[in-house]
Scaffold this motif. Structure first.
Motif, PDB file in Angstrom:
ATOM      1  N   VAL A 374       0.811  -1.118   0.217  1.00  0.00           N
ATOM      2  CA  VAL A 374      -0.057  -0.091  -0.043  1.00  0.00           C
ATOM      3  C   VAL A 374       0.761   1.194   0.040  1.00  0.00           C
ATOM      4  CG1 VAL A 374      -2.015  -0.956   0.912  1.00  0.00           C
ATOM      5  CG2 VAL A 374      -0.267  -0.271   2.543  1.00  0.00           C
ATOM      6  N   GLY A 375       2.049   1.278   0.019  1.00  0.00           N
ATOM      7  CA  GLY A 375       2.989   2.227   0.073  1.00  0.00           C
ATOM      8  C   GLY A 375       3.319   2.744  -1.345  1.00  0.00           C
ATOM      9  N   GLU A 376       3.554   2.104  -2.316  1.00  0.00           N
ATOM     10  CA  GLU A 376       3.952   2.665  -3.548  1.00  0.00           C
ATOM     11  C   GLU A 376       2.650   3.235  -4.419  1.00  0.00           C
ATOM     12  OE1 GLU A 376       6.241  -0.025  -5.805  1.00  0.00           O
ATOM     13  OE2 GLU A 376       7.680  -0.237  -4.282  1.00  0.00           O
ATOM     14  N   PHE A 377       2.823   4.086  -5.099  1.00  0.00           N
ATOM     15  CA  PHE A 377       1.517   4.354  -6.042  1.00  0.00           C
ATOM     16  C   PHE A 377       2.432   4.662  -7.379  1.00  0.00           C
ATOM     17  CE2 PHE A 377       1.970   8.892  -6.777  1.00  0.00           C
ATOM     18  CZ  PHE A 377       2.787   9.296  -5.826  1.00  0.00           C
ATOM     19  N   LEU A 378       1.517   4.700  -8.229  1.00  0.00           N
ATOM     20  CA  LEU A 378       2.181   5.003  -9.708  1.00  0.00           C
ATOM     21  C   LEU A 378       1.616   6.392 -10.490  1.00  0.00           C
ATOM     22  CD1 LEU A 378       1.586   1.505 -11.148  1.00  0.00           C
ATOM     23  CD2 LEU A 378       3.835   2.509 -10.587  1.00  0.00           C
ATOM     24  N   PRO A 379       2.463   7.216 -10.412  1.00  0.00           N
ATOM     25  CA  PRO A 379       2.240   8.488 -11.089  1.00  0.00           C
ATOM     26  C   PRO A 379       2.056   8.263 -12.549  1.00  0.00           C
ATOM     27  CG  PRO A 379       4.085   8.778  -9.758  1.00  0.00           C
ATOM     28  CD  PRO A 379       3.953   7.294  -9.874  1.00  0.00           C
ATOM     29  N   VAL A 380       1.292   9.375 -13.368  1.00  0.00           N
ATOM     30  CA  VAL A 380       1.018   9.634 -14.444  1.00  0.00           C
ATOM     31  C   VAL A 380       2.329  10.000 -15.128  1.00  0.00           C
ATOM     32  CG1 VAL A 380      -0.503  10.301 -16.358  1.00  0.00           C
ATOM     33  CG2 VAL A 380      -1.301   9.558 -14.397  1.00  0.00           C
ATOM     34  N   GLY A 381       2.833   9.286 -16.324  1.00  0.00           N
ATOM     35  CA  GLY A 381       3.752  10.066 -17.233  1.00  0.00           C
ATOM     36  C   GLY A 381       3.445  10.022 -18.623  1.00  0.00           C
ATOM     37  N   GLN A 382       4.151  10.986 -19.554  1.00  0.00           N
ATOM     38  CA  GLN A 382       3.872  11.140 -20.790  1.00  0.00           C
ATOM     39  C   GLN A 382       5.375  10.780 -21.424  1.00  0.00           C
ATOM     40  OE1 GLN A 382       2.497  14.851 -21.831  1.00  0.00           O
ATOM     41  NE2 GLN A 382       1.258  13.941 -23.710  1.00  0.00           N
ATOM     42  N   VAL A 383       5.177  10.415 -22.660  1.00  0.00           N
ATOM     43  CA  VAL A 383       6.406  10.090 -23.533  1.00  0.00           C
ATOM     44  C   VAL A 383       6.646  11.494 -24.290  1.00  0.00           C
ATOM     45  CG1 VAL A 383       7.462   9.104 -25.555  1.00  0.00           C
ATOM     46  CG2 VAL A 383       5.822   7.799 -23.884  1.00  0.00           C
ATOM     47  N   LEU A 384       7.706  12.196 -24.052  1.00  0.00           N
ATOM     48  CA  LEU A 384       7.859  13.482 -24.552  1.00  0.00           C
ATOM     49  C   LEU A 384       9.192  13.450 -25.402  1.00  0.00           C
ATOM     50  CD1 LEU A 384       7.010  15.601 -21.369  1.00  0.00           C
ATOM     51  CD2 LEU A 384       5.803  15.309 -23.462  1.00  0.00           C
ATOM     52  N   PRO A 385       9.302  14.409 -26.641  1.00  0.00           N
ATOM     53  CA  PRO A 385      10.304  14.377 -27.292  1.00  0.00           C
ATOM     54  C   PRO A 385      11.567  14.836 -26.800  1.00  0.00           C
ATOM     55  CG  PRO A 385       8.769  15.927 -27.863  1.00  0.00           C
ATOM     56  CD  PRO A 385       8.196  15.328 -26.837  1.00  0.00           C
ATOM     57  N   THR A 386      12.652  14.211 -26.885  1.00  0.00           N
ATOM     58  CA  THR A 386      13.993  14.782 -26.100  1.00  0.00           C
ATOM     59  C   THR A 386      14.901  15.180 -27.460  1.00  0.00           C
ATOM     60  OG1 THR A 386      14.902  12.824 -26.059  1.00  0.00           O
ATOM     61  CG2 THR A 386      13.861  13.552 -24.102  1.00  0.00           C
ATOM     62  N   THR A 388      17.496  13.591 -28.171  1.00  0.00           N
ATOM     63  CA  THR A 388      18.027  12.419 -28.763  1.00  0.00           C
ATOM     64  C   THR A 388      16.641  11.233 -29.305  1.00  0.00           C
ATOM     65  OG1 THR A 388      18.274  11.452 -26.726  1.00  0.00           O
ATOM     66  CG2 THR A 388      20.359  12.310 -27.894  1.00  0.00           C
ATOM     67  N   GLY A 389      15.660  11.751 -28.820  1.00  0.00           N
ATOM     68  CA  GLY A 389      14.678  10.792 -29.014  1.00  0.00           C
ATOM     69  C   GLY A 389      13.506  10.990 -28.220  1.00  0.00           C
ATOM     70  N   VAL A 390      12.967  10.109 -27.511  1.00  0.00           N
ATOM     71  CA  VAL A 390      11.670  10.384 -26.746  1.00  0.00           C
ATOM     72  C   VAL A 390      11.930   9.780 -25.166  1.00  0.00           C
ATOM     73  CG1 VAL A 390      10.069  10.238 -28.429  1.00  0.00           C
ATOM     74  CG2 VAL A 390      10.694   8.095 -27.463  1.00  0.00           C
TER      75      VAL A 390
END
Lengths: 413, 297, 293
Positions: A374-386, A388-390
């Motif tokens: 119950v300790g960990e949780f999963l944030p939301v992420g997005q694939v963004l351009p960098t 060198t790539g993404v």
């Protein structure tokens, strides 16, 4: 006369040996586990096994794992069998680990399917099962009254999309489509997202499942588009996700937000299969090693230290499975260092004692009475351009975010 | 004789050897091989979807345990009946010959799997989320149940060899038309053998589900269950009582002993074995004995 | 309406492609009365061939077509002589071949795991370049159209071979009546070996496009494809490539309509179609009776 004497000496020797045996520490701590070198789960399972093996090598290099009950370090011996992703074979092999190899600690294979058969066995034989990534809610129901399971890594899968739902709500998304592959892991995420969104007053305009083996989504995407959703969440195993994103990129359709879970688990696998372009602006969860827990870590190496050491030892890409495998080793290490007695019950009680108090490279370790994380949780992420790539970057909630979400996604990406 | 030795073995081995699940599986495959033998060995129809009955049995019994709170023993029997029911639905497949029957049967098993695993039916079958039966978990009782099932399968298979019914089936296998003319009711005899065979797979599946108590649809509908049973029967020799037993003992034993260290070779070995058997020994191991004039039960 | 149009057009492309998937199985069955249960595994091998040509040498999958055609013909011919004549001498060749080719399928799958590992592979759909193509107001990926075109061409070539070439005519004679063909001086073994090789090569060719139409390539993909292929050739009629085309189209359309309107049940489709056709109209859609007693 002489024979009687010999007999007595022998008997006495045996008796001493037996009584000593009860007190003496074992020469090695036997940790038993399974991995799959072939079949459906092989990719992730092998990585997870590599992570655990790495922990064993490291701890043995220090002379073994510290066992409080004996007040000294004892070398670790890892006994591992290959279950080829077959639950039938896995059940037989878990049995073998428990009854024939008599391992001191039992560690499950990757994922709920291969963990499932170990759960009742561990309970029956009263040995604590260290469950690395078997996140199915049904292992941790209070009515199971099972104390012999501990989920070391991720939260149960039905918890995963809670932050995602909040994110959608925060962006003012009103219409959401949910598509999921028919399996335990994907289905429970989809169910939770559906319920949470509805509670928040968001319309779930499309909620359908497809068979597990679906790898062609073009037609389905067109049906979804008919409902004009602002966000589409697809839950499936990696081949579902890969096909889904590929078909989306080739469909000419546009949705402001598209979510898939697998980039969080093995980003490189997904990226290699679909290419940078198709993955751009897609949302996913974020988990270690993409979230880098460094400053927070109170037990074991930080994520950066781990990655460096792992690379130095010749390990290839680190992904969530690798971290989960290594993290399981850490939890076992802490449990043995805490338990006053070398019994399964004492080990399990020790885990409750430090639960919520240690933070590892995998996040806060906190389990409830029935072993659910119950300790960990999963944030939301997005694939963004960098440059060198993404890259997949955390965008929500704000305390975890390292980048700003691009919502709605650009039309001509 | 054969039955007695088998029973004694499974009663006493657990005292010396404690991987009970391996013994359980061995019994289960012996029963399945014997069940497959009843339909394939005595009628020549090879059901490639035999696992469908196994899965139907596992689900049939699990669902009455969950929803109707039946105790495991009647639930196992009901699992057998569920398989018989599926078998009855599939009787029309016998209008097809040889390989068509096999592949249609495989399609039927797969269809059943997808129906049970479908999330729309989750409120009935638990769909893809799988079954969990902690309330009746009792591996020892399940072990003895499996032994009883094996004994039942052996006796049945043994009786079939000797009885008029078995002879009639043999006649159908050789030539259905002349058997019909000789007064054998082809359709009915074959259906009976089929349903008995389904029943054995059903109760085996039910006992298996009870033994492991947590399973997913793909566990009990895995094609490998059919494959193992077929290979064991072929290897030992179909149409005999001893053949499937020996086949299972040798191959499943080998699978567990060598298979644990290098399981990846096993699919390869099994595949090659099938090819070589078909090409060089289509009647199995026991045919070697018979050629030497030794009678094989 | 828009949705229906899309599904029907998509079904057309899928159908043309799936006709190619099934046609090799059909040819081998028609000529030898053998069900090649390793059919899908040859398709898988073809897919890996295209994958490695693309990833190691950077070759477009279209180049894999001539290469694989030659390679798989060369694999098929000796394989025929190794297995088939021996089988046909035995008591029940149809049933035994079924089991034997199942064994072969297991061997190929296991060997593929060794050689290619279990990782799923794919070829990016962008390999054929360009933006999606607009047809009748609907947008489709280029890869679908290429796959469908190759499927149609493949069926056309096999049709031309069977009806407009000498070995092809001999092949049809064997399909019609094996013993009679042998009596008229046709070298049954040579012609059959050729048909066997072509059948396997056709499977491999279909494999080249499987990443775009079927999904990721992996060693265990074979058996499912074999069952789908079997359904397709049973729906069409055995021995006739035009029949397979019909079977492919029915399957493709049905699949796309199911995915559009009843997605969660779409996996049932090939199995249900197969059982229904076998039970309801086995002689109507097939040229030969498959029933007994």
């Amino acid at each position: 006369m002489l024979r009687k004497l010999v007999l007595r000496v022998v008997l006495a020797a045996v008796a001493t040996a037996v009584s000593l045996g009860a007190w003496a520490s074992p020469s090695v701590i036997k940790i038993g586990t399974l991995y799959a070198s072939s079949g459906y789960f092989s990719q992730a399972s092998t990585r997870q096994y590599d992570g655990l093996k790495f922990w064993v090598r490291q701890i043995n290099a220090k002379g073994g794992v510290y066992v409080k009950a004996f007040g000294k370090r004892i070398p670790v011996k890892l006994i591992a069998y290959n279950d080829q992703s077959s639950t039938m074979l896995a059940a037989s092999l878990y049995n073998r680990l428990i009854t024939q190899d008599r391992v001191h600690t039992l560690v499950a294979d990757y994922g709920s399917v291969l963990t499932s058969v170990a759960v009742p066995l561990a309970q029956e034989h009263r040995i604590v099962l260290f469950d690395e990534t078997g996140t199915s809610g049904k292992f941790f129901r209070p009515e199971n009254r099972n104390r012999y399971i501990v989920l070391t890594g991720l939260p149960t899968s039905s918890q995963w999309p809670k932050v995602l739902a909040k994110f959608m709500h925060s962006k003012g998304i009103r219409r959401v489509a949910i598509l999921y592959a028919a399996n335990d892991w994907s289905g429970s995420q989809a169910k939770t997202l559906n319920q949470t969104l509805k509670q928040d007053g968001v319309d779930v305009v499309y909620f359908h499942s497809v068979p597990d083996s679906t790898t062609s989504y073009s037609t389905i995407l067109h049906s979804i588009a008919e409902y004009k959703p602002e966000a589409v969440a697809e839950f499936g195993y990696s081949d579902n996700d890969i096909a889904f994103v590929q078909d989306y990129a080739n469909s000419g359709l546009y949705f402001p937000m598209v979510f898939i879970p697998n980039p969080a688990l093995h980003f490189e696998v997904v990226r290699k299969a679909v290419g940078n372009k198709a993955l751009r602006y897609i949302y996913s969860y974020v988990a270690p090693p993409i979230i880098r827990y460094n400053r927070e870590v109170t037990y074991g190496p930080t994520l950066n230290e781990f990655k460096a050491a792992y690379a130095k030892a010749g390990g290839k890409n680190v992904d969530l499975s690798t971290v989960a495998g290594f993290n399981t080793g850490l939890i076992i290490q802490k449990a043995l260092a805490t338990a006053p007695k070398f019994t399964q019950e004492s080990i399990r009680d020790a885990i409750d004692k430090f639960s919520g108090k240690i933070f590892t490279l995998d996040g806060l370790f906190k389990v409830n009475r029935y072993g659910a994380q119950v300790g960990e949780f999963l944030p939301v992420g997005q694939v963004l351009p960098t440059k060198t790539g993404v890259a997949l970057k955390a965008v929500f909630p704000s305390e975890s975010a390292v980048a700003k979400a691009v919502y709605p996604a650009p039309r001509n990406k | 004789m054969v039955v007695a030795i088998t029973v004694l073995a499974y009663v006493f081995i657990p005292y010396g050897y404690n991987n009970q699940f391996l013994l359980f599986n061995m019994m289960m495959y012996m029963a399945l091989a014997q069940g497959l033998n009843i339909i394939y060995g005595y009628t020549g129809y090879l059901p490639f979807g035999y696992v469908g009955f196994f899965g139907a049995g596992a689900y049939g019994s699990a669902l009455v345990i969950i929803y109707l709170h039946w105790s495991p023993f009647p639930a196992v029997l009901l699992g057998g009946l569920a398989a018989v029911l599926v078998g009855m639905l599939l009787i029309p497949l016998f209008r097809l010959s040889g390989a068509y029957f096999s592949i249609a049967n495989l399609a039927a098993a797969e269809a059943l799997y997808y129906i049970i695993a479908n999330p729309h039916l989750a409120s009935v079958t638990q769909g893809p989320y799988g079954i969990s039966l902690p309330q009746v978990y009792d591996p020892n009782a399940a072990y003895w149940t499996m032994l009883a099932i094996l004994v039942f399968a052996l006796i049945l298979s043994g009786l079939m060899r000797r009885s008029r019914f078995g002879l009639a089936l043999g006649a159908i296998r050789e030539n259905p038309v002349s058997a019909e003319m000789a007064g054998v009711n082809v359709v009915r005899s074959r259906a009976i053998a089929w349903l008995l065979s389904a029943f054995i797979a059903g109760v085996s599946g039910a006992a298996f589900g009870w033994y492991i108590s947590v399973f997913y649809p793909e566990t009990v509908f895995s094609l490998s269950i059919t494959v193992f049973a077929i290979v064991f029967v072929l290897f030992g020799g179909s149409g005999t009582l001893l053949g499937p037993l020996v086949g299972t003992l040798v191959l499943y034993g080998a699978y567990n002993y060598i298979g644990i260290s290098t399981p990846q070779y096993f699919q390869l070995t099994y595949g090659l074995l099938i090819i070589l058997l078909v090409l060089f020994l289509p009647s199995g191991l026991t045919s070697l004995l018979r050629k030497r004039g030794i009678d094989v039960p | 309406m828009n949705l229906l149009e899309y599904a029907l057009l998509a079904g057309l492309f899928y159908g043309l492609y799936f006709a190619l998937v099934g046609v090799g199985l059909n040819l081998i069955f028609g000529v030898m009365r053998i069900i090649n249960l390793a059919h899908g595994d040859f398709l898988m091998l073809g897919a890996y061939g295209a994958f490695y040509l693309y990833h190691l040498l950077g070759w477009n999958p279209l180049w894999a077509i001539p290469i694989e055609l030659v390679v798989f013909l060369l694999i098929g011919l000796p394989l025929y002589y190794l297995l088939v004549p021996r089988l046909q001498k035995s008591g029940d060749p149809e049933m035994l071949s079924f089991i034997l080719f199942f064994g072969l399928s297991q061997v190929i799958e296991a060997a593929a795991v060794f050689v290619f590992s279990n990782n799923q592979r794919s070829i990016p759909a962008s390999v054929f370049g360009g933006a999606p193509i607009n047809i009748a107001g609907q947008v489709f990926p280029v890869s679908w159209i290429v796959s469908a075109a190759v499927g149609l061409a493949g069926i056309g070539l096999i049709y031309a071979y069977l009806y407009h070439s000498r070995p092809g005519r001999a092949t049809r004679a064997i399909m019609a009546e094996r013993s009679e063909a042998a009596a008229t001086g046709i070298s049954v073994n040579r012609i059959s070996a050729l048909a066997f090789g072509i059948g396997i090569a056709a499977a491999a060719l279909a494999g080249i496009f499987s990443p775009f139409m079927i999904g990721a390539i992996e060693p265990s993909m074979g058996i499912g494809i074999t069952v789908i292929s079997f359904a397709i050739i049973v729906i069409g009629s055995l021995g006739n490539p035009i029949g397979t085309l019909l079977g492919g189209l029915i399957y493709g359309e049905a699949l796309m309509l199911m995915q559009t309107y009843l997605a969660s049940w779409s996996e049932l489709l090939p199995y249900v179609l197969l059982i229904l056709i076998l039970l309801v109209r086995p002689t109507g859609l097939l040229e030969r009776a498959v029933r007994s007693a």
